[in-house]
Design an enzyme around this catalytic site. Structure first.
Site, PDB file in Angstrom:
ATOM      1  N   HIS A   1       0.843  -1.187   0.000  1.00 53.42           N
ATOM      2  CA  HIS A   1       0.000   0.000   0.000  1.00 53.42           C
ATOM      3  C   HIS A   1       0.886   1.249   0.000  1.00 53.42           C
ATOM      4  CE1 HIS A   1      -3.847  -2.081   1.711  1.00 53.42           C
ATOM      5  NE2 HIS A   1      -3.382  -2.642   0.610  1.00 53.42           N
TER       6      HIS A   1
ATOM      7  N   GLU B   1       0.896   3.866   1.884  1.00 51.40           N
ATOM      8  CA  GLU B   1       1.381   4.247   3.210  1.00 51.40           C
ATOM      9  C   GLU B   1       2.602   3.410   3.598  1.00 51.40           C
ATOM     10  OE1 GLU B   1      -3.199   3.843   3.721  1.00 51.40           O
ATOM     11  OE2 GLU B   1      -1.655   3.098   2.360  1.00 51.40           O
TER      12      GLU B   1
ATOM     13  N   CYS C   1      -5.818   1.034   5.850  1.00 51.72           N
ATOM     14  CA  CYS C   1      -6.341  -0.259   6.287  1.00 51.72           C
ATOM     15  C   CYS C   1      -5.740  -0.594   7.650  1.00 51.72           C
ATOM     16  CB  CYS C   1      -5.991  -1.342   5.261  1.00 51.72           C
ATOM     17  SG  CYS C   1      -4.220  -1.734   5.202  1.00 51.72           S
TER      18      CYS C   1
ATOM     19  N   CYS D   1      -1.796  -1.004   7.545  1.00 50.20           N
ATOM     20  CA  CYS D   1      -1.098   0.285   7.435  1.00 50.20           C
ATOM     21  C   CYS D   1      -1.264   1.107   8.704  1.00 50.20           C
ATOM     22  CB  CYS D   1      -1.592   1.054   6.211  1.00 50.20           C
ATOM     23  SG  CYS D   1      -1.025   0.310   4.660  1.00 50.20           S
TER      24      CYS D   1
END
Length: 139
Positions: free
Chosen positions: A68, A70, A96, A99
């Site tokens: 992801h 992040e 999420c 993260c």
């Protein structure tokens, strides 16, 4: 409008532009880490370095090893001389759960995003960790 809100909008717009670097077809997400009004890291969702730039499998599902935005921004700052402690994360989609755990451990104190991820558990965890959460629409 106050100055911080305008800065937040501008950084989110930059994160949205950065998301365009992603090779993912289903969803492109961008992230910027900002500390003391300086961008200290950036990231977008995609495969690990050295892998093929294909995020989805033959059934159009995201491959399990796709990172992801992040996570990419946080791991990138870890390789630098910068510290994310006390930083703000600007990301085009809310984090999420996985993260959110990285955000907490990285010492990030504020998360600003534009759209909600399909699950809210990441945001709930960040709130539990007393991390400031701000949702802003950008034009």
């Amino acid at each position: 409008m106050d100055k911080q809100y305008l800065l937040d909008q501008r950084y989110l717009k930059m994160a949205a532009i950065w998301a365009q670097n992603s090779y993912c077809q289903r969803r492109q997400v961008g992230a910027l880490l900002v500390k003391d009004k300086m961008i200290i890291s950036d990231g977008y969702n995609g495969t690990p370095a050295g892998f093929e730039n294909v995020c989805e499998d033959e059934n159009n599902r995201t491959k399990p090893y796709v990172l992801h935005a992040e996570a990419n921004a946080i791991t990138k700052v870890a390789k630098s001389n910068n510290s994310s402690d006390g930083a703000t994360l600007y990301v085009t989609s809310s984090p999420c759960m996985e993260c959110a755990k990285l955000i907490i451990q990285a010492g990030i104190k504020r998360v600003v995003f534009t759209t909600n991820y399909r699950l809210e558990d990441g945001i709930e965890l960040l709130k539990r960790a007393n991390i400031e959460i701000v949702r802003i629409d950008i034009d």
